[in-house]
Design a protein around this motif. Structure first.
Motif, PDB file in Angstrom:
ATOM      1  N   THR A  20       0.499  -0.959  -0.128  1.00 46.06           N
ATOM      2  CA  THR A  20       0.585  -0.260   0.239  1.00 46.06           C
ATOM      3  C   THR A  20       0.851   0.972  -0.172  1.00 46.06           C
ATOM      4  O   THR A  20       0.074   2.173  -0.228  1.00 46.06           O
ATOM      5  CB  THR A  20      -1.301  -0.135   1.315  1.00 46.06           C
ATOM      6  OG1 THR A  20       0.062  -0.133   2.363  1.00 46.06           O
ATOM      7  CG2 THR A  20      -1.998  -1.393   0.827  1.00 46.06           C
ATOM      8  N   TYR A  21       2.342   1.019   0.120  1.00 46.60           N
ATOM      9  CA  TYR A  21       2.976   2.763   0.619  1.00 46.60           C
ATOM     10  C   TYR A  21       2.924   3.280  -1.255  1.00 46.60           C
ATOM     11  O   TYR A  21       3.622   4.339  -1.206  1.00 46.60           O
ATOM     12  CB  TYR A  21       4.561   2.317   1.013  1.00 46.60           C
ATOM     13  CG  TYR A  21       5.129   1.089   1.110  1.00 46.60           C
ATOM     14  CD1 TYR A  21       6.027   1.120  -0.568  1.00 46.60           C
ATOM     15  CD2 TYR A  21       4.778  -0.165   1.100  1.00 46.60           C
ATOM     16  CE1 TYR A  21       7.342   0.093  -1.339  1.00 46.60           C
ATOM     17  CE2 TYR A  21       5.751  -1.378   0.498  1.00 46.60           C
ATOM     18  CZ  TYR A  21       6.650  -1.128  -0.484  1.00 46.60           C
ATOM     19  OH  TYR A  21       7.520  -1.642  -0.599  1.00 46.60           O
ATOM     20  N   TRP A  22       2.465   2.781  -2.508  1.00 47.09           N
ATOM     21  CA  TRP A  22       2.608   4.028  -3.330  1.00 47.09           C
ATOM     22  C   TRP A  22       1.617   4.569  -3.758  1.00 47.09           C
ATOM     23  O   TRP A  22       1.160   5.202  -4.928  1.00 47.09           O
ATOM     24  CB  TRP A  22       3.000   2.800  -4.410  1.00 47.09           C
ATOM     25  CG  TRP A  22       4.846   2.296  -4.572  1.00 47.09           C
ATOM     26  CD1 TRP A  22       5.377   0.934  -4.162  1.00 47.09           C
ATOM     27  CD2 TRP A  22       5.794   3.313  -4.351  1.00 47.09           C
ATOM     28  NE1 TRP A  22       6.132   0.895  -4.390  1.00 47.09           N
ATOM     29  CE2 TRP A  22       6.819   2.373  -4.281  1.00 47.09           C
ATOM     30  CE3 TRP A  22       5.645   4.732  -4.531  1.00 47.09           C
ATOM     31  CZ2 TRP A  22       7.897   3.098  -4.646  1.00 47.09           C
ATOM     32  CZ3 TRP A  22       7.525   5.097  -4.489  1.00 47.09           C
ATOM     33  CH2 TRP A  22       8.062   4.248  -4.266  1.00 47.09           C
ATOM     34  N   ASP A  69       1.722  -5.707   3.834  1.00 50.26           N
ATOM     35  CA  ASP A  69       2.802  -4.677   3.768  1.00 50.26           C
ATOM     36  C   ASP A  69       3.914  -5.439   4.687  1.00 50.26           C
ATOM     37  O   ASP A  69       4.907  -5.354   5.453  1.00 50.26           O
ATOM     38  CB  ASP A  69       2.345  -3.522   4.344  1.00 50.26           C
ATOM     39  CG  ASP A  69       1.775  -2.334   3.616  1.00 50.26           C
ATOM     40  OD1 ASP A  69       1.712  -3.000   2.199  1.00 50.26           O
ATOM     41  OD2 ASP A  69       0.826  -1.282   3.869  1.00 50.26           O
TER      42      ASP A  69
END
Length: 224
Positions: free
Chosen positions: A53-55, A70
């Motif tokens: 999810t970090y993009w 993640d």
């Protein structure tokens, strides 16, 4: 091997587990997504696609992304003593990792491991909505993971770095959960398949992994 030939095509034990950490918002990821699709054409390779999810902040929210994915990648970061996480990352048998689009690097790791996950012989049979799996004696502790899988999905990406692309994702992990620790004593476990069938999942996989994020000792791929 399976103890029931009638379901031999519905569950099998792969020799290698390849885990790809990817994102629909990552412009470097599509070649790795494509490579994973090619790898799983080999029945001996269980490939799993984990969307992170970090993009999401750069304009497109990954529709398959989850905090659990993640967390699994962060677990590997600690195991490999890495300073950071990245995409696309390909982890082979929980032993080593390489950039997921590096075809020669991925193939070299697969060859290096030599089918390590087949070294733990499993037996299994279906009983209604359950799959009963017999784990043999093992001289170490392990964690049992169950992942729910969708075999293939096309995503039309409308924003972010991959705007305008339709990308096919393979063996998409929709849920991952720990079934607890195993002390290595021979035992039988029951996998409840009813919820996965109700949610329309295509299959699942059992992963037996030393010390949570260590080497993968065995795996079972189940097609529903």
């Amino acid at each position: 091997m399976s103890v029931n030939s009638a379901v031999a095509e519905s569950a099998h034990q792969p020799k290698t587990v390849v885990e790809l950490f990817t994102s629909q918002g990552c412009s470097s990821c599509p070649p790795a997504d494509k490579l994973l699709g090619e790898l799983i054409e080999d029945r001996d390779i269980l490939g799993l696609s984990y969307s992170v999810t970090y993009w999401d902040y750069i304009g497109w929210k990954d529709i398959f992304g989850s905090a659990d994915n993640d967390a699994r990648q962060v677990g590997y970061r600690g195991e490999f003593n890495s300073r950071y996480v990245y995409t696309p990352q390909m982890v082979v048998d929980g032993e080593d990792h390489v950039v997921g689009s590096d075809r020669s690097g991925v193939n070299a790791l697969i060859e290096k491991q030599g089918g390590a996950t087949k070294s733990l012989p499993l037996q299994w049979f279906f009983k209604g909505n359950q799959l009963l799996v017999t784990l043999p004696d093992l001289d170490r502790n392990a964690t049992l993971w169950l992942v729910d899988i969708d075999h293939a999905a096309d995503v039309d990406i409308k924003r972010g770095e991959n705007t305008g692309r339709i990308i096919t994702y393979h063996n998409v992990v929709r849920k991952i959960r720990s079934l607890g620790d195993w002390d290595g004593s021979a035992k039988e476990i029951a996998l409840d398949l009813a919820e996965m069938r109700a949610e329309g999942r295509d299959g699942c996989a059992l992963i037996i992994q030393q010390e949570s994020y260590g080497p993968i000792l065995g795996a079972l791929e189940i097609k529903l």
